[in-house]
Design an enzyme around this catalytic site. Sequence first.
Site, mmCIF file in Angstrom:
data_model
loop_
_atom_site.group_PDB
_atom_site.id
_atom_site.type_symbol
_atom_site.label_atom_id
_atom_site.label_comp_id
_atom_site.label_asym_id
_atom_site.label_seq_id
_atom_site.Cartn_x
_atom_site.Cartn_y
_atom_site.Cartn_z
ATOM 1 N N ILE A 73 0.882 -0.927 -0.404
ATOM 2 C CA ILE A 73 -0.022 -0.520 -0.009
ATOM 3 C C ILE A 73 1.103 1.058 -0.104
ATOM 4 O O ILE A 73 0.511 2.256 -0.836
ATOM 5 C CB ILE A 73 -1.113 0.016 1.212
ATOM 6 C CG1 ILE A 73 -2.335 -1.164 1.331
ATOM 7 C CG2 ILE A 73 -1.693 1.201 1.349
ATOM 8 C CD1 ILE A 73 -2.505 -1.304 2.273
ATOM 9 N N LYS A 106 6.324 8.241 18.109
ATOM 10 C CA LYS A 106 4.455 7.719 18.379
ATOM 11 C C LYS A 106 4.940 7.516 19.659
ATOM 12 O O LYS A 106 5.326 6.504 19.823
ATOM 13 C CB LYS A 106 3.769 6.547 17.465
ATOM 14 C CG LYS A 106 2.351 6.386 18.508
ATOM 15 C CD LYS A 106 2.177 5.205 17.540
ATOM 16 C CE LYS A 106 1.157 4.766 17.703
ATOM 17 N NZ LYS A 106 -0.115 3.596 17.471
#
Length: 558
Positions: A73, A106
């Site tokens: 992707i 993150k």
Amino acid sequence: MRRMARIGRRRTPRKSVACVSRNLGEMKMDDRIRRIVIAGGGTAGWLSAAYLNRALGTDVEITLVESSAIDTIGVGEATIPSLSYTMEFLGFRDHEWLPQVNGTFKAAIKFAGWSPSVRPYFWHAFSPRPEPMATPYQNPYFIEVGQGFSMLHYAHHARKAGSQEQLGGFVLPTGALCEAKKSPLHPTDPSLNLRTGHHIDAGLFNKFLRGVATERGVKHRVGHVGDVELDEGGLIKALKLTDGTRLEGDLFIDCSGFHGLLLNGALKEPFQSDSKYLFADSAIAIPCESNPERDGIAPYTTATALSNGWVWDVPLFHRSGAGYVYSSRFTDKETAERELRGHLGERSDKGTARHLKLRIGSSRNLWVKNCVAIGLSGCFLEPLESTGIFLIEYGLANLVTLFPDKRFPAPFAKKYNDIMRAIYTETRDFIVLHYCINKREDSDFWRAVREPDAIPDSLHEKLEFFRECLPVTDPSGFVMFKTLAYVSILDGNGELPKRGYPILQHVGYEAGQKKLAMIAEQQRKMLAIMPSHYDYIKRMYKGDVQRPSVSPPVMAHA
């Protein structure tokens, strides 16, 4: 082998010659796995190749075959802290590999719009302690009573006294740092570092892993698997490519994605859908433009609830990746794409949307005969808690621990399947929790996910406990989601229990309140000291920041 035999004869008393001969005969029967064939590339395939190569060495030949017709992707992907441990196992610290995949750090997930009547958004930060931990007494976020229990129970008591602070904010500075787009890591003082996951460009990550694996001896074949050859015992003997190539192996790793080419196809292992619990069965992915110099870089993933699912937003260094995970039972892909682009605004104007059909659930067993499924071919849960790559890592760690010989002992496979089934079920239930306690009333989708039939029995049991008391994590065993994780989701959706932890009434509140005050002062200092996330990332990309080594937890549970 002859040298080993000579040594054995020289050192063995005459009366034991027969016994030694039997042992040497067994040694000559070399049952070791010599050839591994991996079907499929992507993150699952190339991480498997690099990991197994690192664990087993060059005496095991590893061949990966992937089709040129299948692309990754390539949008942003979020991870949890385990990836730092895995990459260090491969020989790379964060500052060495993260710049090569346009990555950022993150510290948390920001959940926006899940229960707007309760909170417009809430944070789920990573637990302050790595797993496993030798003793709770070593951790400032745990009170030293009995086996230790989370400071969140004291925070709950403070909330009942009138505070409106989200419970996680009592024990971690993560939410405040995220609001200010501050770095969760300090460039010179590692004692200030928070636990972090990563945001990575999936396509670049796969390319990096491919380079690592092939440089270390993994063979790469580009081709399409046309047939799978089984032997008389039902084991996979070889993969037959459409160009006529035949790839023989001893152990086969199925990384063919949702196709399940080897496990579900050739070996006919049934796939068990969990779409009755997780309704979001489709996704749209769109790369988006960003301007980090102007806007900074958020040190968190955003998960925003829309009418029929939720949108991920993953900030990379050069751009961001976004997508909509939605239910095809309640909307169509054209409507979903319009809703996604409307939410993203002009950021998505130049991005091409990719539509994906998701296979939610798990194969009944992930290890069958001489085949182990890693990644989407084994199980898939929507990326709400960024567990996709972790499940790959966890599968590989346990495969190495239970690594078989050519006999493929059935107890090894059973143990592996039991471990993977347990982690899958725990993760599934935690994701379902996000849905079943939401307070949205704006669509049929959000009302349907709260229906009793959409909640697994195993989660019903947890919810009964949570109505009485905050979650209590067993410190002696491995669990994916700790007290902080459950409390963050419960609190964000207005589902905290009315009563506190009963033991606190006996041991008193004073020690906990003092420690909460100490933590609050530490948080104020961190907010003033930490650089912006963008500045930290820029320095790391220039080579000015080197993250210290981590101490990997043992994720394998055999």
